[in-house]
Design a protein around this motif. Structure first.
Motif, short mmCIF file in Angstrom:
data_model
loop_
_atom_site.label_atom_id
_atom_site.label_comp_id
_atom_site.label_asym_id
_atom_site.label_seq_id
_atom_site.Cartn_x
_atom_site.Cartn_y
_atom_site.Cartn_z
N GLU A 8 8.75 -9.98 -5.21
CA GLU A 8 7.35 -9.49 -5.40
C GLU A 8 6.34 -10.42 -5.16
O GLU A 8 6.52 -11.67 -5.54
CB GLU A 8 7.57 -9.07 -6.77
N GLU A 10 2.10 -10.19 -4.44
CA GLU A 10 0.58 -9.33 -4.42
C GLU A 10 -0.77 -10.18 -4.57
O GLU A 10 -0.89 -11.15 -4.85
CB GLU A 10 0.59 -8.46 -5.39
N LYS A 57 3.69 7.57 0.07
CA LYS A 57 3.00 8.02 -1.40
C LYS A 57 1.68 7.44 -1.07
O LYS A 57 1.35 6.27 -1.10
CB LYS A 57 3.95 7.43 -2.39
N GLU A 59 -1.68 7.40 -3.84
CA GLU A 59 -1.75 7.65 -5.33
C GLU A 59 -3.09 7.41 -5.77
O GLU A 59 -3.94 6.59 -5.09
CB GLU A 59 -0.83 6.79 -6.18
N SER A 72 -3.92 4.14 -3.95
CA SER A 72 -2.93 3.17 -2.97
C SER A 72 -2.29 3.93 -2.13
O SER A 72 -2.37 5.42 -2.15
CB SER A 72 -1.96 2.59 -4.09
N GLU A 74 1.67 3.62 -0.60
CA GLU A 74 2.95 2.99 -0.51
C GLU A 74 3.84 3.30 0.37
O GLU A 74 4.11 4.39 0.70
CB GLU A 74 3.59 3.09 -1.68
N GLU A 76 7.97 2.73 1.63
CA GLU A 76 8.99 2.03 0.78
C GLU A 76 10.27 2.62 1.62
O GLU A 76 10.45 3.62 2.19
CB GLU A 76 9.40 2.85 -0.47
#
Length: 95
Positions: A8, A10, A57, A59, A72, A74, A76
């Motif tokens: 992870e 960011e 997605k 959001e 956001s 996304e 995946e």
């Protein structure tokens, strides 16, 4: 099912750099190669199957106290560890 985070990171980046990272992932997917993610002392290599599940997605997160929210997008890729394919659905378009 419990979730284990393997990698992870960011950070704020300009759009050109984000596009470059996404382009590299796209090239790896097209060539069938492994995808290695690394940042600092973290690193993980994954080998997506020929037909992973692809989720997109959009959001909006709104703070409970009011004020401006956060938007956001996304992307995946998901697959079972022992999976070599999946169902196809040609319904997604990104313009």
């Amino acid at each position: 099912m419990p979730e284990e985070v393997l990698f992870e990171t960011e950070r704020r980046m300009n759009r050109t750099d984000v596009a470059s990272y996404l382009r590299t992932v796209a090239e790896k997917l097209e060539s069938g190669g492994d995808i290695t993610l690394s940042a600092g002392d973290q690193s993980v290599t994954l080998d997506p199957p020929t037909q992973p599940t692809f989720e997109v997605k959009a959001e909006r997160e709104t703070p409970s106290g009011g004020g401006s929210g956060e938007l956001s997008i996304e992307f995946e890729l998901e697959w079972d560890e022992d999976d070599s394919g999946g169902e196809t659905d040609a319904g997604l378009e990104i313009e």
